[in-house]
Motif scaffolding. Structure first.
Motif, mmCIF file in Angstrom:
data_model
loop_
_atom_site.group_PDB
_atom_site.id
_atom_site.type_symbol
_atom_site.label_atom_id
_atom_site.label_comp_id
_atom_site.label_asym_id
_atom_site.label_seq_id
_atom_site.Cartn_x
_atom_site.Cartn_y
_atom_site.Cartn_z
ATOM 1 N N TYR A 229 0.964 -1.235 -0.083
ATOM 2 C CA TYR A 229 0.020 0.108 -0.038
ATOM 3 C C TYR A 229 0.750 1.234 0.268
ATOM 4 N N TYR A 230 0.523 2.438 -0.751
ATOM 5 C CA TYR A 230 1.150 3.565 -0.711
ATOM 6 C C TYR A 230 0.128 4.733 -0.405
ATOM 7 N N ARG A 231 0.678 5.600 0.365
ATOM 8 C CA ARG A 231 -0.141 6.839 0.513
ATOM 9 C C ARG A 231 -0.007 7.900 -0.505
ATOM 10 N N ILE A 232 -0.945 8.174 -1.009
ATOM 11 C CA ILE A 232 -0.841 9.183 -2.163
ATOM 12 C C ILE A 232 -1.710 10.557 -2.113
ATOM 13 N N SER A 233 -1.190 11.657 -2.437
ATOM 14 C CA SER A 233 -1.564 12.949 -2.460
ATOM 15 C C SER A 233 -0.767 14.047 -3.136
ATOM 16 N N GLN A 234 -1.521 15.140 -3.220
ATOM 17 C CA GLN A 234 -0.621 16.364 -3.375
ATOM 18 C C GLN A 234 -0.730 17.622 -2.675
ATOM 19 N N VAL A 235 0.319 18.073 -2.513
ATOM 20 C CA VAL A 235 0.298 19.164 -1.468
ATOM 21 C C VAL A 235 0.572 20.560 -2.212
ATOM 22 N N TYR A 236 -0.145 21.562 -2.168
ATOM 23 C CA TYR A 236 -0.211 22.771 -2.712
ATOM 24 C C TYR A 236 0.124 24.027 -1.788
ATOM 25 N N ARG A 237 0.775 24.637 -2.282
ATOM 26 C CA ARG A 237 0.775 26.198 -1.402
ATOM 27 C C ARG A 237 0.136 27.261 -2.068
ATOM 28 N N GLN A 247 -6.694 35.244 -4.129
ATOM 29 C CA GLN A 247 -5.583 34.199 -4.400
ATOM 30 C C GLN A 247 -5.032 34.863 -5.611
ATOM 31 N N ILE A 248 -3.400 34.601 -5.367
ATOM 32 C CA ILE A 248 -2.745 34.977 -6.436
ATOM 33 C C ILE A 248 -1.819 34.031 -7.137
ATOM 34 N N LYS A 249 -1.833 32.935 -6.249
ATOM 35 C CA LYS A 249 -0.924 31.854 -6.978
ATOM 36 C C LYS A 249 -1.252 30.598 -6.222
ATOM 37 N N LYS A 250 -1.046 29.447 -6.793
ATOM 38 C CA LYS A 250 -1.292 28.097 -6.405
ATOM 39 C C LYS A 250 -0.195 27.245 -6.933
ATOM 40 N N GLU A 251 0.591 26.668 -6.239
ATOM 41 C CA GLU A 251 2.119 25.821 -6.563
ATOM 42 C C GLU A 251 1.872 24.624 -5.874
ATOM 43 N N LEU A 252 2.052 23.649 -6.848
ATOM 44 C CA LEU A 252 2.480 22.037 -6.157
ATOM 45 C C LEU A 252 3.860 22.200 -5.730
ATOM 46 N N ILE A 253 3.905 21.920 -4.407
ATOM 47 C CA ILE A 253 5.124 21.800 -3.611
ATOM 48 C C ILE A 253 5.485 20.537 -3.258
ATOM 49 N N LEU A 254 4.805 19.339 -3.201
ATOM 50 C CA LEU A 254 4.862 17.835 -2.992
ATOM 51 C C LEU A 254 3.945 17.247 -3.512
ATOM 52 N N ASP A 255 4.442 16.114 -4.167
ATOM 53 C CA ASP A 255 3.668 15.010 -4.728
ATOM 54 C C ASP A 255 3.894 13.613 -3.941
ATOM 55 N N ASN A 256 3.048 13.398 -3.088
ATOM 56 C CA ASN A 256 3.438 12.223 -2.120
ATOM 57 C C ASN A 256 3.321 10.729 -2.918
ATOM 58 N N HIS A 257 3.941 9.925 -2.860
ATOM 59 C CA HIS A 257 3.663 8.492 -3.041
ATOM 60 C C HIS A 257 4.710 7.848 -2.249
ATOM 61 N N SER A 258 4.019 7.470 -1.045
ATOM 62 C CA SER A 258 4.899 6.904 -0.028
ATOM 63 C C SER A 258 4.418 5.486 0.511
ATOM 64 N N LEU A 259 5.453 4.420 0.592
ATOM 65 C CA LEU A 259 5.138 3.399 0.949
ATOM 66 C C LEU A 259 4.687 3.204 2.565
ATOM 67 N N VAL A 260 3.458 2.609 2.544
ATOM 68 C CA VAL A 260 3.126 2.348 4.069
ATOM 69 C C VAL A 260 3.879 1.526 4.860
ATOM 70 N N MET A 261 4.524 1.798 5.600
ATOM 71 C CA MET A 261 5.297 0.879 6.608
ATOM 72 C C MET A 261 4.765 0.179 7.842
ATOM 73 N N TYR A 262 3.426 0.633 8.187
ATOM 74 C CA TYR A 262 2.826 0.120 9.181
ATOM 75 C C TYR A 262 1.900 -0.855 8.922
ATOM 76 N N ASP A 263 0.944 -1.483 10.059
ATOM 77 C CA ASP A 263 0.098 -2.471 9.747
ATOM 78 C C ASP A 263 -1.002 -1.830 8.926
ATOM 79 N N TYR A 264 -1.341 -2.693 7.846
ATOM 80 C CA TYR A 264 -2.232 -2.262 6.744
ATOM 81 C C TYR A 264 -3.574 -2.112 7.481
#
Length: 275
Positions: A229-237, A247-264
């Motif tokens: 399982y992977y945890r997926i999301s996008q974080v914008y500033r 609002q004058i600007k919206k920028e992608l600062i992080l594109d998460n695709h992280s392996l889940v290391m705990y109990d599913y």
């Protein structure tokens, strides 16, 4: 079978590798033109750019609570180093140059240390929470991040999380650092302290900034890929003009695709997407 790296042969070899990396970082800084911050002022700068707080002791599955309590001691010691520090225009903040090397002699205790996609105990463990606090405040400002090391895995399930996933930073004395540069024309200052079970922080300035910032996480879900399982999301500033509140600007600062290391089984079922 691939050959082991030198640092993987034994704990002794690992320590030698760490020393080598530390000396390399020190030599690089010695011959650089970096102007690191070092001034303090107990006179609080008048304008709060951003304030934030985070829970010090969280429920982490499989982690000895003693390591969490020791972390509080480590954070309190680090607060004394960060509190009231001034970063003048053009100066660089280095986490490890401000904190120094955490040792037992200085009062630091064994806390939780993230290593190779897992966790171990180590002196000064838990200081990443201070680095995370500083990074979150900087993300809500126009200051420029120079060095950042993301956690590549999802090590723990959420427990009273207040910020978007993945907006923290890894640190390891002294070659895995967190650094930013004051690219404004104004002084900035950190206030950090522990209160009511929380680490509290403020980023202040001697001039009011024209914009405010907001971090938003979108498309958050878990997805199974090849039995993992992977945890997926996008974080914008989002940058917002204070006068017009537009609002004058919206920028992608992080594109998460992280392996889940705990109990599913701890993954919320409603957050799993099968497509």
């Amino acid at each position: 079978m691939s050959r082991k790296l030198f640092c993987e042969i034994s704990p002794f070899c690992y320590k030698i590798s760490l020393l080598k990396e530390n000396y390399k970082r020190n030599l690089k800084d010695l011959f650089s033109k970096y102007n690191f911050c070092k001034d303090y002022s107990k006179k609080e700068l008048p304008y709060i750019v951003k304030s934030h707080s985070s829970v010090l002791v969280r429920k982490l599955y499989g982690v000895d609570i003693k390591l969490q309590k020791n972390k509080v001691t480590n954070i309190e010691l680090a607060c004394k180093k960060v509190n009231y520090i001034i970063v003048h225009p053009g100066e660089i903040f280095s986490f490890w140059k401000v904190i120094g090397k955490p040792t037992y002699k200085k009062g630091y205790k064994d806390g939780l240390v993230i290593s190779k996609g897992g966790f171990i105990s180590g002196v000064g463990g838990g200081l990443c929470q201070m680095a995370n606090m500083i990074h979150y405040l900087i993300l809500n400002s126009p200051l420029e991040v120079l060095e950042l090391h993301h956690h590549s895995d999802a090590l723990f399930p959420d427990e009273r999380r207040r910020v978007p996933f993945g907006t923290g930073t890894s640190i390891l004395y002294n070659h895995v650092d967190y650094r930013f540069k004051n690219t404004t024309d104004f002084d900035i200052q950190f206030l950090v302290w522990c209160e009511n079970g929380e680490l509290c922080g403020e980023l202040r300035s001697n001039v009011e900034f024209p914009y405010r910032y907001k971090l938003v996480e979108e498309n958050h879900h878990f997805k199974k890929e090849n039995d993992k399982y992977y945890r997926i999301s996008q974080v914008y500033r989002i940058t917002i003009d204070k006068k017009s509140n537009k609002q004058i600007k919206k920028e992608l600062i992080l594109d998460n695709h992280s392996l889940v290391m705990y109990d599913y089984n701890l993954i919320p079922k409603e957050q799993i997407r099968n497509e």
